[in-house]
Write a protein that holds these residues in place. Structure first.
Motif: not given
Length: 182
Positions: A103-106, A161-167
């Motif tokens: 993943t590194c930074t994602g 993380s904590d974005t509207d696509v994190s789900h």
């Protein structure tokens, strides 16, 4: 006294030669090139990977437009180049299930989640920061590769993380995988 100067020059030349050999070796390893500069993997044009990258008279077609997050001139160990990230984002537009190892930074997981269809699922696995000290390399692992992998595993929050696509993103660590196997 002249013989001391001669010895000093010989030692200095030897030291420079050793340093130069080390730098050439490091560059070759980091760039994945042989000493003569040939890539071990034959380079291909993007349109040879997928026809979506076939250029029009104005450059790439509209189907290659994506939401993009580039790194600009900044280098992040384990990060993709802007060109690689753009290509991965374009290919994600028609993907429903994506898996990332490391993943590194994602950033890649974020680009996939942002550009993939609404029902797409992204699974990414990385070594958690608290698991770095427990990592055991195989005897056949290149020590530099192990060093890079461990160094890249220092994130517990990611770009997605904590974005509207994190789900759309499922973050796994090796411990999760062992639990799934049992």
């Amino acid at each position: 006294m002249l013989w001391l100067v001669g010895i000093a020059i010989v030692v200095l030349v030897a030291a420079v030669a050793v340093l130069a050999a080390h730098l050439v070796r490091e560059r070759r390893i980091r760039k994945l090139r042989t000493f003569t500069g040939n890539w071990p993997v034959r380079p291909v044009l993007p349109e040879q990977i997928d026809s979506v990258f076939r250029p029009t008279e104005f450059g790439p077609g509209h189907e290659t437009e994506v939401v993009f997050l580039g790194r600009g001139p900044y280098v992040i160990d384990g990060g993709t180049s802007d060109a690689e990230a753009w290509m991965l984002a374009v290919l994600a537009k028609r993907a429903e299930c994506l898996f990332e190892f490391g993943t590194c930074t994602g950033k890649t997981a974020y680009l996939w989640a942002r550009n993939s269809p609404p029902h797409a699922k992204i699974v990414t696995v990385t070594l958690a920061p608290e698991g770095r000290r427990d990592h055991r390399a195989e005897a056949s692992d290149d020590p530099r590769d192990v060093e890079y992998a461990v160094r890249e595993s220092n994130y517990s929050a990611f770009v997605y993380s904590d974005t509207d696509v994190s789900h759309k993103v499922e973050q796994l660590s090796p411990g999760h995988i062992l639990m799934l196997e049992n």
